[in-house]
Write an enzyme that holds these catalytic residues in place. Structure first.
Site, mmCIF file in Angstrom:
data_model
loop_
_atom_site.group_PDB
_atom_site.id
_atom_site.type_symbol
_atom_site.label_atom_id
_atom_site.label_comp_id
_atom_site.label_asym_id
_atom_site.label_seq_id
_atom_site.Cartn_x
_atom_site.Cartn_y
_atom_site.Cartn_z
ATOM 1 C CD GLN A 167 -2.468 -1.207 2.751
ATOM 2 O OE1 GLN A 167 -3.051 -0.220 3.199
ATOM 3 N NE2 GLN A 167 -2.370 -2.334 3.441
ATOM 4 C CG ASN A 168 3.921 1.278 2.504
ATOM 5 O OD1 ASN A 168 2.952 1.730 3.107
ATOM 6 N ND2 ASN A 168 4.674 0.302 2.998
ATOM 7 C CG ASP B 52 7.858 3.925 0.735
ATOM 8 O OD1 ASP B 52 8.348 2.905 0.209
ATOM 9 O OD2 ASP B 52 7.152 3.883 1.761
ATOM 10 C CG HIS C 247 -2.682 2.691 -1.973
ATOM 11 N ND1 HIS C 247 -2.713 2.772 -0.594
ATOM 12 C CD2 HIS C 247 -3.750 1.925 -2.328
ATOM 13 C CE1 HIS C 247 -3.746 2.065 -0.131
ATOM 14 N NE2 HIS C 247 -4.375 1.544 -1.169
ATOM 15 C CB CYS D 61 -2.162 16.300 -23.516
ATOM 16 S SG CYS D 61 -2.197 15.964 -21.734
ATOM 17 N N GLY E 50 3.227 -4.890 8.921
ATOM 18 C CA GLY E 50 3.112 -3.462 9.163
ATOM 19 C C GLY E 50 1.849 -2.810 8.650
#
Length: 250
Positions: free
Chosen positions: A103-104, A106, A121, A153, A190
């Site tokens: 989900q991180n 970084d 994500h 664009c 985590g």
């Protein structure tokens, strides 16, 4: 974390053909990266997530949102993978198949050496344009200011992360759910188990017959689903797990 629990986890890993690792914000926090809400402290405390992490907020004040993410990106890039990240990269080399689903945003798993990482994500290390979602391949400008235009664009660039109200990348979701449903073991590290749909992954694995092992300093929403709970920080538990697995294979 007990020696018996660690031995059981090592045995299960040694038996597994396909392992999926699901990681959340707690993994990154050990590298000194604040969670999204933690990052709103100080100067940014007066802004709510609707202003910083929605398309509506970006369109209303693109300079504010782009500048906030530029500052956050700089702080993240200054952080390094910790021992837990490096242990997962080492674990990949010891097993027939290991994929990290995170989900991180970084990019620390890849920086640590993991080669198969699904970023549910998105990544703060990338940018795309707002309207056409063209990926930006150049160096993302640093510092505060207006978002630069897309070279293709002219639409303003935005961080390539999933904002509130947006759906997760379809290809990442499809592959993550397929792997969760076919793995032998899922290692959950985590995460609070409260952010959906990512929190559903251990349940998908469990229903498909996989073993679920959780590594967390404290019990979470995943703990009732887990077959084994290893209490402790990822930076301490995962290197020990890898070292024991290496010794068991000698």
């Amino acid at each position: 974390m007990t020696p018996e629990g660690m031995e059981r986890a090592v045995r299960w890993l040694a038996e597994a053909e396909r392992v999926v690792v699901s990681t959340g914000a707690g993994m990154s926090k050990e590298s000194g990266i604040p969670t999204f809400r933690d990052a709103q402290e100080g100067l940014w405390a007066r802004y709510d997530p609707e202003e910083l992490a929605t398309e509506r907020g970006f369109r209303a004040d693109p300079r504010l949102v782009w500048s906030w993410y530029a500052g956050r990106r700089e702080r993240i890039l200054a952080c390094e993978p910790h021992a837990g990240h490096r242990a997962l990269a080492a674990l990949e080399a010891l097993l027939p198949s290991l994929t990290v689903v995170t989900q991180n945003i970084d990019g620390l798993h890849a920086r640590a050496g993991s080669t198969d990482v699904i970023e549910l994500h998105g990544s703060i290390r990338r940018a795309k344009c707002l309207d056409a979602h063209h990926p930006f391949t150049g160096e993302i400008p640093t510092g505060e200011g207006d978002p630069p235009p897309c070279p293709r664009c002219g639409s303003p660039l935005r961080p390539d992360v999933v904002w509130f109200g947006e759906v997760l990348p379809a290809d990442a979701v499809e592959r993550a759910w397929e792997l969760a449903g076919t793995c032998d073991l899922m290692l959950v590290v985590g995460t609070s188990g409260m952010v959906y749909p990512a929190a559903e992954l251990p349940r998908v694995a469990k229903r498909a017959g996989a073993r679920v092992v959780e590594v967390n300093p404290e019990p979470s929403g995943i703990t009732p689903v887990a077959d084994l709970f290893l209490r402790g920080a990822a930076g301490a538990v995962l290197p020990e797990l890898v070292e024991r697995l290496r010794r068991a294979g000698e």
